[in-house]
Design an enzyme around this catalytic site. Structure first.
Site, PDB file in Angstrom:
ATOM      1  N   ASP A  11       1.161  -9.176   1.714  1.00 61.31           N
ATOM      2  CA  ASP A  11      -0.062  -8.441   1.362  1.00 61.31           C
ATOM      3  C   ASP A  11      -1.056  -9.472   0.837  1.00 61.31           C
ATOM      4  O   ASP A  11      -0.663 -10.566   0.413  1.00 61.31           O
ATOM      5  CB  ASP A  11       0.229  -7.402   0.268  1.00 61.31           C
ATOM      6  N   TYR A  38     -14.623   3.414   9.679  1.00 58.35           N
ATOM      7  CA  TYR A  38     -13.156   3.385   9.713  1.00 58.35           C
ATOM      8  C   TYR A  38     -12.651   3.998  11.039  1.00 58.35           C
ATOM      9  O   TYR A  38     -11.813   3.400  11.735  1.00 58.35           O
ATOM     10  CB  TYR A  38     -12.630   4.169   8.514  1.00 58.35           C
ATOM     11  N   ASP A  82      -3.151 -13.125   3.874  1.00 58.72           N
ATOM     12  CA  ASP A  82      -4.377 -12.468   4.330  1.00 58.72           C
ATOM     13  C   ASP A  82      -4.291 -12.374   5.852  1.00 58.72           C
ATOM     14  O   ASP A  82      -4.141 -13.406   6.535  1.00 58.72           O
ATOM     15  CB  ASP A  82      -5.583 -13.331   3.901  1.00 58.72           C
ATOM     16  N   GLY A  89       0.811  -1.221   0.000  1.00 55.80           N
ATOM     17  CA  GLY A  89       0.000   0.000   0.000  1.00 55.80           C
ATOM     18  C   GLY A  89       0.844   1.271   0.000  1.00 55.80           C
ATOM     19  O   GLY A  89       2.075   1.235  -0.133  1.00 55.80           O
TER      20      GLY A  89
END
Ligand code: NAD
Ligand code: AKB
Length: 315
Positions: free
Chosen positions: A39, A145, A57, A16
């Site tokens: 990732d 979030y 995961d 990311g």
């Protein structure tokens, strides 16, 4: 982990926006050999870097445990998460990944005693905090979030106090960087605008021109991360998430600063659903506690950040 021990580092969510920059910094500091990047997505981007990559995961606890045993991991940078805009699109998945992944890492640390970095966000604050958010301002987020980030901070404090887990966290502001595009956040406009400017395109900004948010250039954020992880444990009074000193500017001020370097650049403002998330966050964060406990100071201001972003993207 003793400060002199050799680091064997696992990074989750490594492909990311933060992960790809953190890998470079960790690799320069501790050597590519000491890092395992993971990732849920597959990638061959790291082949030339010497950093090992494994598809993982973070909801698969058995696989994380297998990796921790096999590589004798003693430090985990847990970056896998869904960000604010992606989270609002799928609240259930956001809760599952952000909380499930963190609980797995904390539980495994009880047994294997590795140090954890688990980032929080300015999204922990809600619209009851006006202007500048302090370390102890109320935490009443308006997004799922933000709710996962507040819960994550509470989990971190709990695992530290009750199970002696050495976990550390920062409330990152919106991060501005050029190597990797951001992944589904509200502050993404502050990165997209640079790409448009350098490509000679007009930019349509998805928040209004008066929107003011806490922001930071990625190099400062990566330095903060490594400084926090290297700080003596006994100096840390916060485990869930330290506020950081930050930049604070309106979307219009960012546009004008870029226009000073690229005069032909133009931008219009058409707020969409992300305006609501931005409106629920503070304008700035006060980073006094991070400065007192482990000496963090911000280096980039708006001008030097804009200059560096544009130079780097042009190259
Ligand atoms: P990003 O979206 O760019 O990267 C997250 C990575 O996690 C992606 O590569 C994705 O493939 C991976 N991922 C998603 N689900 C996964 C799963 N189940 N298992 C393993 N990997 C999975 O996010 P980022 O900007 O690099 O953020 C990293 C952390 O920093 C997150 O916790 C985020 O909340 C926090 N943060 C980021 C910012 C910012 O401005 N970038 C600001 C505040 C906090
Ligand atoms: C987002 O916009 O979701 C992130 C963050 C501030 O946590 N960049």
């Amino acid at each position: 982990m003793g400060e002199t021990l050799e680091r064997r580092i696992l990074v989750t969510g490594a492909l990311g926006q933060i992960g790809m920059e953190l890998l470079d910094a960790l690799s320069s500091r501790y050597g590519a050999d000491s890092i395992l990047a993971t990732d849920i997505r597959d990638s061959n981007k790291l082949e030339s870097s010497g950093i090992k990559f494994h598809k993982l995961d973070v909801l698969n606890k058995e696989e994380i445990e297998r990796i921790i045993q096999k590589f004798e991991i003693n430090e985990v940078y847990h970056l896998a998460a869904l960000l604010s805009a992606s989270g609002e699109n799928n609240p259930e998945l956001c809760w599952k990944i952000n909380m499930g992944g963190l609980v797995n890492i904390c539980e495994l640390s009880r047994n294997y005693k590795f140090r954890i970095f688990a980032p929080s966000s300015i999204a922990v604050f809600g619209s009851d905090v006006i202007g500048v958010a302090n370390q102890n301002s109320p935490l009443n987020p308006a997004t799922i979030y933000g709710i996962t980030k507040v819960s994550g901070e509470l989990l971190a404090e709990y695992y530290h106090a009750t199970h002696d887990v050495d976990i550390r966290g920062l409330r990152y502001p919106g991060l501005i960087s050029w190597k990797v595009m951001p992944g589904g956040g509200t502050t993404d406009y502050a990165v997209e605008i640079f790409h448009a400017a350098v490509s000679g395109n007009r930019y349509t900004c998805f928040v209004d021109e008066k929107t003011t948010l806490p922001m930071m250039y990625m190099d400062d954020a990566i330095r903060a991360t490594i400084e926090l992880m290297e700080a003596p444990s006994e100096n840390l009074s916060v485990r869930g998430g330290y506020n950081l000193a930050c930049l604070s500017f309106t979307a219009e001020e960012l546009f004008q600063e870029i226009k000073m370097i690229i005069p032909e650049f133009d931008c219009d403002f058409e707020p969409d659903h992300r305006q609501r998330y931005a409106d629920s966050w503070p304008d700035a964060t006060d980073g006094k506690q991070a400065e007192i406990d482990w000496g963090f100071k911000i280096h980039y201001d708006l001008k030097s950040m804009c200059y560096t972003m544009i130079q780097s993207l042009r190259q």
